[in-house]
Scaffold this motif. Structure first.
Motif, PDB file in Angstrom:
ATOM      1  N   GLU A 219       1.035  -1.177  -0.014  1.00 45.79           N
ATOM      2  CA  GLU A 219       0.050   0.010   0.030  1.00 45.79           C
ATOM      3  C   GLU A 219       0.955   1.338  -0.219  1.00 45.79           C
ATOM      4  O   GLU A 219       0.684   2.054  -0.687  1.00 45.79           O
ATOM      5  N   GLU A 220       2.020   1.056   0.823  1.00 47.75           N
ATOM      6  CA  GLU A 220       2.787   2.215   0.890  1.00 47.75           C
ATOM      7  C   GLU A 220       3.345   2.503  -0.604  1.00 47.75           C
ATOM      8  O   GLU A 220       3.544   3.625  -1.048  1.00 47.75           O
ATOM      9  N   GLU A 221       3.753   1.458  -1.192  1.00 52.81           N
ATOM     10  CA  GLU A 221       4.307   1.425  -2.435  1.00 52.81           C
ATOM     11  C   GLU A 221       3.314   2.091  -3.543  1.00 52.81           C
ATOM     12  O   GLU A 221       3.716   2.447  -4.421  1.00 52.81           O
ATOM     13  N   HIS A 222       2.423   1.727  -3.363  1.00 52.81           N
ATOM     14  CA  HIS A 222       1.094   2.359  -4.377  1.00 52.81           C
ATOM     15  C   HIS A 222       1.323   3.820  -4.284  1.00 52.81           C
ATOM     16  O   HIS A 222       1.132   4.385  -5.276  1.00 52.81           O
ATOM     17  N   GLN A 223       1.212   4.459  -3.027  1.00 50.49           N
ATOM     18  CA  GLN A 223       1.353   5.816  -3.134  1.00 50.49           C
ATOM     19  C   GLN A 223       2.533   6.287  -3.573  1.00 50.49           C
ATOM     20  O   GLN A 223       2.717   7.412  -4.213  1.00 50.49           O
ATOM     21  N   GLU A 224       3.539   5.623  -3.323  1.00 46.58           N
ATOM     22  CA  GLU A 224       4.945   6.056  -3.961  1.00 46.58           C
ATOM     23  C   GLU A 224       4.924   6.027  -5.438  1.00 46.58           C
ATOM     24  O   GLU A 224       5.310   7.209  -6.206  1.00 46.58           O
ATOM     25  N   VAL A 225       4.454   5.241  -6.173  1.00 44.04           N
ATOM     26  CA  VAL A 225       4.053   4.973  -7.413  1.00 44.04           C
ATOM     27  C   VAL A 225       3.265   6.069  -7.972  1.00 44.04           C
ATOM     28  O   VAL A 225       3.613   6.866  -9.044  1.00 44.04           O
ATOM     29  N   ALA A 226       2.352   6.504  -7.318  1.00 47.05           N
ATOM     30  CA  ALA A 226       1.329   7.606  -7.778  1.00 47.05           C
ATOM     31  C   ALA A 226       2.036   8.741  -7.668  1.00 47.05           C
ATOM     32  O   ALA A 226       1.843   9.488  -8.518  1.00 47.05           O
ATOM     33  N   ARG A 227       2.895   9.130  -6.690  1.00 46.94           N
ATOM     34  CA  ARG A 227       3.656  10.404  -6.662  1.00 46.94           C
ATOM     35  C   ARG A 227       4.443  10.406  -7.729  1.00 46.94           C
ATOM     36  O   ARG A 227       4.755  11.499  -8.212  1.00 46.94           O
ATOM     37  N   LEU A 228       5.292   9.352  -8.179  1.00 46.96           N
ATOM     38  CA  LEU A 228       6.054   9.525  -9.258  1.00 46.96           C
ATOM     39  C   LEU A 228       5.452   9.568 -10.514  1.00 46.96           C
ATOM     40  O   LEU A 228       5.931  10.147 -11.309  1.00 46.96           O
ATOM     41  N   LEU A 229       4.228   8.946 -10.674  1.00 47.94           N
ATOM     42  CA  LEU A 229       3.557   9.226 -11.868  1.00 47.94           C
ATOM     43  C   LEU A 229       3.162  10.705 -11.868  1.00 47.94           C
ATOM     44  O   LEU A 229       3.280  11.271 -12.887  1.00 47.94           O
ATOM     45  N   ASP A 230       2.729  11.380 -10.870  1.00 46.70           N
ATOM     46  CA  ASP A 230       2.491  12.925 -10.714  1.00 46.70           C
ATOM     47  C   ASP A 230       3.765  13.526 -11.041  1.00 46.70           C
ATOM     48  O   ASP A 230       3.592  14.654 -11.810  1.00 46.70           O
ATOM     49  N   ARG A 249      13.471   6.710 -12.595  1.00 46.91           N
ATOM     50  CA  ARG A 249      13.231   6.714 -10.958  1.00 46.91           C
ATOM     51  C   ARG A 249      11.705   5.892 -11.060  1.00 46.91           C
ATOM     52  O   ARG A 249      11.613   4.996 -10.370  1.00 46.91           O
ATOM     53  N   LEU A 250      10.810   5.869 -11.903  1.00 46.84           N
ATOM     54  CA  LEU A 250       9.577   5.551 -11.985  1.00 46.84           C
ATOM     55  C   LEU A 250       9.828   4.051 -12.123  1.00 46.84           C
ATOM     56  O   LEU A 250       9.134   3.165 -11.520  1.00 46.84           O
ATOM     57  N   ALA A 251      10.387   3.604 -13.463  1.00 45.86           N
ATOM     58  CA  ALA A 251      10.581   2.332 -13.733  1.00 45.86           C
ATOM     59  C   ALA A 251      11.348   1.471 -12.819  1.00 45.86           C
ATOM     60  O   ALA A 251      11.024   0.446 -12.403  1.00 45.86           O
ATOM     61  N   THR A 252      12.248   2.064 -11.910  1.00 45.48           N
ATOM     62  CA  THR A 252      13.098   1.301 -11.126  1.00 45.48           C
ATOM     63  C   THR A 252      12.074   0.861  -9.844  1.00 45.48           C
ATOM     64  O   THR A 252      11.835  -0.216  -9.380  1.00 45.48           O
ATOM     65  N   ALA A 253      11.306   1.747  -9.531  1.00 44.65           N
ATOM     66  CA  ALA A 253      10.326   1.664  -8.402  1.00 44.65           C
ATOM     67  C   ALA A 253       9.207   0.691  -8.734  1.00 44.65           C
ATOM     68  O   ALA A 253       8.864  -0.284  -8.309  1.00 44.65           O
ATOM     69  N   ILE A 254       8.575   0.684  -9.894  1.00 41.57           N
ATOM     70  CA  ILE A 254       7.699  -0.132 -10.347  1.00 41.57           C
ATOM     71  C   ILE A 254       8.223  -1.592 -10.581  1.00 41.57           C
ATOM     72  O   ILE A 254       7.431  -2.352 -10.035  1.00 41.57           O
TER      73      ILE A 254
END
Length: 276
Positions: A219-230, A249-254
């Motif tokens: 769930e925390e990672e969902h929020q982080e991915v959403a932030r990176l998408l923004d 950064r986005l690809a590495t996190a996903i």
């Protein structure tokens, strides 16, 4: 393209789960199988396609700038039910030729991504048809839960690889390329994560309380991915010169998020074993 070369691309596409080399390396391809308008026999054609955030795939009947529509276009006009292979999924779809403002807007988006489409249209002397391919059922219908999750993740991994490849080669056109590709990646991830947070994860918490630490992290990672998408969207809107770094950064996190989720959830969803 010559028949032998086309068959080589088809074979390589299937063996590589959507990845091919040569002149199509890094290209966004699908295999479209239509029913012959006159023969009734199946015909498979490799085609470039455009993502379309609503789940459709869009193909353009360019025929390389030929003055005549390609055979596959005549086939699907006569028989709109087609089969699409994306490398991740094989699915049935309904084909619809777009008209008017919708067609023009999508063609303009295609040209923004690749001016070659406009060159094909000018060379052909015709208005190039734009066709929407809409799946008739979920591509993961009938799969075990864990297998379905992995298949969906693999589709995101493929999309990330395409985006990274396009970033590496796009140069000044990078903004236009990413605006098109985010339709699939950004919308797809938002839909996938919303479904997990609103349905799958609460059910897993009830059925498997031992998964709580892993689900909390996801769930925390969902929020982080959403932030990176923004962040990526803001960089696109502003024309930031740092787009490549945002994408990395986005690809590495996903990718890390998908691996962690599969490690903990796939065995449980497939009923093979407890969580690892």
């Amino acid at each position: 393209m010559p028949h032998d070369f086309q068959q080589q691309v088809i074979d390589e596409f299937r063996a590589g789960k959507g990845r091919v080399g040569g002149p199509f390396e890094g290209a966004r391809l699908l295999l479209l199988t239509t029913t012959g308008a006159r023969t009734g026999r199946p015909h498979t054609t490799p085609l470039g396609y455009l993502p379309d955030g609503g789940g459709r795939m869009l193909v353009i009947a360019s025929a390389g700038g030929s003055p005549k529509h390609p055979a596959w276009y005549h086939n699907l006009v006569a028989n709109p039910r087609v089969t699409v292979e994306t490398g991740s999924f094989t699915l049935e779809a309904d084909a619809a030729v777009l008209q008017g403002e919708e067609r023009d807007a999508i063609f303009a988006r295609a040209v923004e991504s690749d001016p070659g489409w406009a060159e094909y249209e000018a060379k052909s002397g015709r208005v190039l048809p734009v066709v929407a391919l809409t799946p008739v059922a979920s591509p993961v219908a009938g799969m075990r839960g864990g297998d379905a999750l992995t298949a969906i993740h693999d589709a995101f991994r493929k999309e990330l690889a395409l985006v990274r490849a396009e970033v590496a080669r796009s140069g000044p056109a990078i903004g236009a390329q990413l605006r098109v590709n985010c339709l699939t990646l950004c919308a797809g991830l938002h839909h996938h994560h919303s479904g997990e947070s609103g349905g799958l994860f609460p059910q897993l918490r009830l059925d498997h309380p031992e998964l709580a630490p892993a689900l909390d992290r996801l769930e925390e990672e969902h929020q982080e991915v959403a932030r990176l998408l923004d962040d990526l969207q803001r960089a696109l809107d502003s024309g930031s010169p740092d787009l490549a770094a945002e994408v990395d950064r986005l690809a590495t996190a996903i990718e890390a998020h998908l691996d962690y989720e599969e490690l903990h959830l796939v065995p449980v969803l497939n009923g093979d074993a407890g969580p690892r």
